[in-house]
Design a protein around this motif. Structure first.
Motif, PDB file in Angstrom:
ATOM      1  N   TYR A 138     -39.054  19.615   7.941  1.00 38.29           N
ATOM      2  CA  TYR A 138     -39.509  18.258   7.641  1.00 38.29           C
ATOM      3  C   TYR A 138     -38.666  17.241   8.407  1.00 38.29           C
ATOM      4  CZ  TYR A 138     -40.796  14.085   5.022  1.00 38.29           C
ATOM      5  OH  TYR A 138     -41.232  12.825   4.668  1.00 38.29           O
ATOM      6  N   ASN A 139     -39.342  16.241   8.988  1.00 40.26           N
ATOM      7  CA  ASN A 139     -38.655  15.208   9.754  1.00 40.26           C
ATOM      8  C   ASN A 139     -38.365  14.008   8.845  1.00 40.26           C
ATOM      9  OD1 ASN A 139     -37.598  13.642  11.795  1.00 40.26           O
ATOM     10  ND2 ASN A 139     -39.610  12.972  12.538  1.00 40.26           N
ATOM     11  N   TYR A 140     -37.112  13.858   8.451  1.00 43.49           N
ATOM     12  CA  TYR A 140     -36.733  12.755   7.582  1.00 43.49           C
ATOM     13  C   TYR A 140     -36.586  11.478   8.399  1.00 43.49           C
ATOM     14  CZ  TYR A 140     -35.758  16.202   3.960  1.00 43.49           C
ATOM     15  OH  TYR A 140     -35.876  17.200   3.025  1.00 43.49           O
ATOM     16  N   LYS A 141     -37.388  10.476   8.070  1.00 40.93           N
ATOM     17  CA  LYS A 141     -37.349   9.205   8.774  1.00 40.93           C
ATOM     18  C   LYS A 141     -36.636   8.154   7.925  1.00 40.93           C
ATOM     19  CE  LYS A 141     -41.632  10.046  11.345  1.00 40.93           C
ATOM     20  NZ  LYS A 141     -43.008   9.542  11.669  1.00 40.93           N
ATOM     21  N   LEU A 142     -36.048   7.193   8.612  1.00 36.87           N
ATOM     22  CA  LEU A 142     -35.361   6.110   7.926  1.00 36.87           C
ATOM     23  C   LEU A 142     -36.333   5.373   7.011  1.00 36.87           C
ATOM     24  CD1 LEU A 142     -32.742   4.296   7.738  1.00 36.87           C
ATOM     25  CD2 LEU A 142     -33.870   2.846   9.426  1.00 36.87           C
ATOM     26  N   GLN A 143     -35.956   5.176   5.776  1.00 40.19           N
ATOM     27  CA  GLN A 143     -36.762   4.418   4.822  1.00 40.19           C
ATOM     28  C   GLN A 143     -36.200   2.998   4.750  1.00 40.19           C
ATOM     29  OE1 GLN A 143     -37.015   6.602   1.098  1.00 40.19           O
ATOM     30  NE2 GLN A 143     -37.447   8.524   2.165  1.00 40.19           N
ATOM     31  N   MET A 202     -18.785   3.537   8.670  1.00 37.19           N
ATOM     32  CA  MET A 202     -20.243   3.446   8.590  1.00 37.19           C
ATOM     33  C   MET A 202     -20.660   3.473   7.129  1.00 37.19           C
ATOM     34  SD  MET A 202     -21.622   5.827  11.723  1.00 37.19           S
ATOM     35  CE  MET A 202     -21.109   5.503  13.413  1.00 37.19           C
ATOM     36  N   SER A 203     -20.629   2.323   6.497  1.00 37.98           N
ATOM     37  CA  SER A 203     -21.035   2.235   5.096  1.00 37.98           C
ATOM     38  C   SER A 203     -22.488   2.671   4.962  1.00 37.98           C
ATOM     39  CB  SER A 203     -20.877   0.799   4.601  1.00 37.98           C
ATOM     40  OG  SER A 203     -19.544   0.352   4.779  1.00 37.98           O
ATOM     41  N   THR A 207     -28.617  -1.871  10.094  1.00 33.36           N
ATOM     42  CA  THR A 207     -27.332  -1.182   9.918  1.00 33.36           C
ATOM     43  C   THR A 207     -27.271   0.077  10.767  1.00 33.36           C
ATOM     44  OG1 THR A 207     -27.175  -2.036   7.657  1.00 33.36           O
ATOM     45  CG2 THR A 207     -25.785  -0.160   8.217  1.00 33.36           C
ATOM     46  N   MET A 208     -28.327   0.863  10.716  1.00 33.01           N
ATOM     47  CA  MET A 208     -28.355   2.096  11.494  1.00 33.01           C
ATOM     48  C   MET A 208     -28.260   1.792  12.992  1.00 33.01           C
ATOM     49  SD  MET A 208     -31.076   5.228  11.295  1.00 33.01           S
ATOM     50  CE  MET A 208     -31.190   6.501  12.539  1.00 33.01           C
ATOM     51  N   ASN A 209     -28.976   0.788  13.449  1.00 32.10           N
ATOM     52  CA  ASN A 209     -28.927   0.425  14.865  1.00 32.10           C
ATOM     53  C   ASN A 209     -27.528  -0.004  15.285  1.00 32.10           C
ATOM     54  OD1 ASN A 209     -31.647   0.988  15.238  1.00 32.10           O
ATOM     55  ND2 ASN A 209     -32.312  -1.125  14.912  1.00 32.10           N
ATOM     56  N   MET A 210     -26.836  -0.731  14.399  1.00 29.99           N
ATOM     57  CA  MET A 210     -25.473  -1.148  14.698  1.00 29.99           C
ATOM     58  C   MET A 210     -24.561   0.062  14.841  1.00 29.99           C
ATOM     59  SD  MET A 210     -22.938  -3.619  12.455  1.00 29.99           S
ATOM     60  CE  MET A 210     -22.877  -2.483  11.046  1.00 29.99           C
ATOM     61  N   TYR A 211     -24.710   1.035  13.931  1.00 29.75           N
ATOM     62  CA  TYR A 211     -23.879   2.233  14.001  1.00 29.75           C
ATOM     63  C   TYR A 211     -24.165   3.034  15.275  1.00 29.75           C
ATOM     64  CZ  TYR A 211     -22.997   1.344   9.014  1.00 29.75           C
ATOM     65  OH  TYR A 211     -22.637   0.781   7.818  1.00 29.75           O
ATOM     66  N   ILE A 212     -25.431   3.175  15.610  1.00 31.30           N
ATOM     67  CA  ILE A 212     -25.803   3.925  16.810  1.00 31.30           C
ATOM     68  C   ILE A 212     -25.218   3.261  18.055  1.00 31.30           C
ATOM     69  CG2 ILE A 212     -27.727   4.660  18.265  1.00 31.30           C
ATOM     70  CD1 ILE A 212     -27.369   6.197  15.574  1.00 31.30           C
ATOM     71  N   SER A 213     -25.215   1.936  18.066  1.00 32.63           N
ATOM     72  CA  SER A 213     -24.695   1.201  19.211  1.00 32.63           C
ATOM     73  C   SER A 213     -23.213   1.466  19.441  1.00 32.63           C
ATOM     74  CB  SER A 213     -24.936  -0.300  19.000  1.00 32.63           C
ATOM     75  OG  SER A 213     -24.335  -1.054  20.034  1.00 32.63           O
ATOM     76  N   VAL A 270     -29.004   8.562   4.827  1.00 38.54           N
ATOM     77  CA  VAL A 270     -27.948   9.424   5.356  1.00 38.54           C
ATOM     78  C   VAL A 270     -28.506  10.461   6.321  1.00 38.54           C
ATOM     79  CG1 VAL A 270     -26.172  11.117   4.777  1.00 38.54           C
ATOM     80  CG2 VAL A 270     -26.444   9.066   3.354  1.00 38.54           C
ATOM     81  N   VAL A 271     -29.532  11.195   5.901  1.00 38.22           N
ATOM     82  CA  VAL A 271     -30.078  12.266   6.753  1.00 38.22           C
ATOM     83  C   VAL A 271     -30.652  11.722   8.060  1.00 38.22           C
ATOM     84  CG1 VAL A 271     -31.887  14.035   6.922  1.00 38.22           C
ATOM     85  CG2 VAL A 271     -30.424  13.920   4.883  1.00 38.22           C
ATOM     86  N   PRO A 272     -31.471  10.661   8.031  1.00 41.51           N
ATOM     87  CA  PRO A 272     -31.958  10.130   9.318  1.00 41.51           C
ATOM     88  C   PRO A 272     -30.827   9.670  10.245  1.00 41.51           C
ATOM     89  CG  PRO A 272     -33.269   9.276   7.510  1.00 41.51           C
ATOM     90  CD  PRO A 272     -32.098   9.987   6.885  1.00 41.51           C
ATOM     91  N   LEU A 273     -29.787   9.055   9.676  1.00 38.39           N
ATOM     92  CA  LEU A 273     -28.658   8.615  10.487  1.00 38.39           C
ATOM     93  C   LEU A 273     -27.934   9.806  11.105  1.00 38.39           C
ATOM     94  CD1 LEU A 273     -26.570   6.570  11.539  1.00 38.39           C
ATOM     95  CD2 LEU A 273     -25.415   6.749   9.302  1.00 38.39           C
TER      96      LEU A 273
END
Length: 449
Positions: free
Chosen positions: A2-7, A136-137, A154-160, A188-191
């Motif tokens: 299963y592909n967990y996507k950011l909610q 990464m809170s 938030t996720m985009n900031m962490y990825i950057s 958490v899983v999508p990140l």
């Protein structure tokens, strides 16, 4: 799979059924039994100079370097204490990291910790560090209430910031703060899945630190997420595919579970646990480093070639030089951790100290068993005090039936009959022994020679 996507939800999921705030947090069971997955190689990391130091008067440069040297001596090239992380924000912090790096020790390796912004990352590059932790809170408490952002932002900031690290060839260690209140499948899983993709593409290992920021993790089985230590570690392994040697547990002790949670993380697939000396840290503190040394020794059957006497030396240094108050009852390091007061226990120790001592504390920690004398000690307690204080062995040991022991007891009984309430001090006992049993002192001097 299963592909967990950011909610990317509009309102935060604060799990108020589990964390009602005006009540004690709840434990929810899901009935799922997870398999143990103990890694072949497990180890300890240290955050005494980062998370631990935040809770105390700032360490001096000399104190940091001295403690770092002690940790190296404790590890003794066993590789059990792999890393130690440092702040880089002040000139003193940077100088301390620099001096410790110049030591050239293989263990512990010097690493750093930064917030998730590119300005902080410049400090890591300036120090030429191979790895850095970055905050990464990951709970909605932090994303919505502290950062005032959406999950996607938030996720985009962490990825950057991770991209910045990878572009400079530095290993990112992603600190998933407050994971025991986070939406595991929705954030958490999508990140982590995205981080693993980036790691594969770059060829640079990305580490995941699981931060139980408020000590809310639960170590036992069949507990539902987000509080299940077993569930978090198993999910990071099986769903996100993070290798065991890239998973680290960081736990706090708010609910007395820091040690149990850290050990459980090991048992269910996490290679590394993060600690501080004597558990120093915010509020109730972090997981004690010395505790995990003994957890390691019990799980693995040995502590390799670690020099465990250094634990005692470190405790003395913190008490005498840094004026840190270690609880007398603290296991392994407290002044009373192997002290016996009860007469019946003293009688057992008189027969064989293995009866009431957890292990050979004299050999392993340089801390001989101690018997405290008071109105309840009796003849056995007095004889046991003499034997332990002067380290008498075999035929030299005093017997509780010795007439001179009876004389000492009469003196002690008289003290309490006259209204004394305090314990009999060691110097008082020493004076009595010198007077009534002088040959013991002679034997002590012979051994010293």
């Amino acid at each position: 799979m299963y592909n967990y996507k950011l909610q990317n939800i509009d309102k935060p999921n604060l799990y108020k059924d589990i964390f009602p705030y005006d009540e004690v947090p709840k434990v929810v069971f899901d009935g799922v039994q997870l398999p143990m997955d103990l890694p072949d190689d497990i180890w300890i990391t240290d955050t005494t100079f980062r998370d631990g130091q935040q809770s105390m008067e700032p360490f001096t440069l000399e104190e940091i370097v001295k403690i770092f040297d002690y940790i190296h001596e404790l590890d003794n090239d066993s590789g059990i204490i792999r890393q130690s992380e440092f702040f880089l924000y002040t000139e003193k912090d940077r100088k301390a990291a620099e001096v410790c790096m110049e030591r050239g020790y293989k263990f512990p390796e010097v690493t750093s910790w930064i917030r998730a912004n590119k300005n902080d990352f410049k400090l890591v590059k300036q120090m030429n560090l191979k790895e850095t932790g970055m905050l990464m809170s990951c709970s909605d408490y932090h994303i919505f209430k502290k950062l005032k952002m959406t999950r996607e932002q938030t996720m985009n900031m962490y990825i950057s910031i991770v991209e910045e690290a990878l572009n400079n060839g530095i290993k990112p260690r992603c600190h998933l703060e407050d994971i025991t209140r986070a939406d595991f499948y929705g954030f958490v899983v999508p990140l982590v899945n995205k981080l693993m993709e980036m790691s594969k593409e770059s060829g640079i290992p990305i580490k995941i630190r699981l931060c139980d920021t408020l000590g809310l993790g639960i170590p036992y089985g069949q507990v539902a997420l987000p509080r299940s230590v077993q569930g978090i570690v198993h999910g990071i392994r099986s769903i996100c595919g993070v290798p065991q040697d890239r998973i680290e547990w960081h736990g706090h002790n708010d609910f007395y579970s820091a040690v149990n949670n850290s050990t459980t993380a090991w048992l269910y697939g996490c290679s590394s646990v993060n600690t501080t000396l004597f558990g120093i840290g915010e509020r109730t503190g972090n997981c004690p480093l010395e505790a995990m040394v003994f957890e390691y020794a019990q799980i693995k059957g040995n502590a390799k070639n670690m020099n465990l006497h250094v634990i005692t030396e470190l405790a003395e240094y913190f008490k005498s030089q840094m004026h840190y108050n270690i609880s007398p009852k603290a296991p392994f390091v407290g002044s009373e951790f192997n002290l016996t007061k009860a007469g019946v226990h003293a009688d057992g120790i008189l027969k064989d100290e293995e009866i009431y001592n957890i292990f050979n504390t004299d050999k392993i920690l340089g801390r001989p068993i101690v018997v405290q004398v008071n109105q309840y000690s009796g003849l056995a307690g007095i004889a046991a005090w003499i034997n332990t204080y002067y380290r008498l062995k075999d035929e030299d040991k005093m017997d509780k039936k010795d007439k001179r022991v009876e004389k000492i007891k009469k003196w002690i009984d008289n003290q309490y009959n006259m209204g004394r309430t305090s314990i009999i001090r060691s110097d008082e006992m020493d004076a009595l022994v010198k007077k009534l049993i002088p040959e013991i002192l002679e034997k002590k001097e012979e051994r010293a020679c």
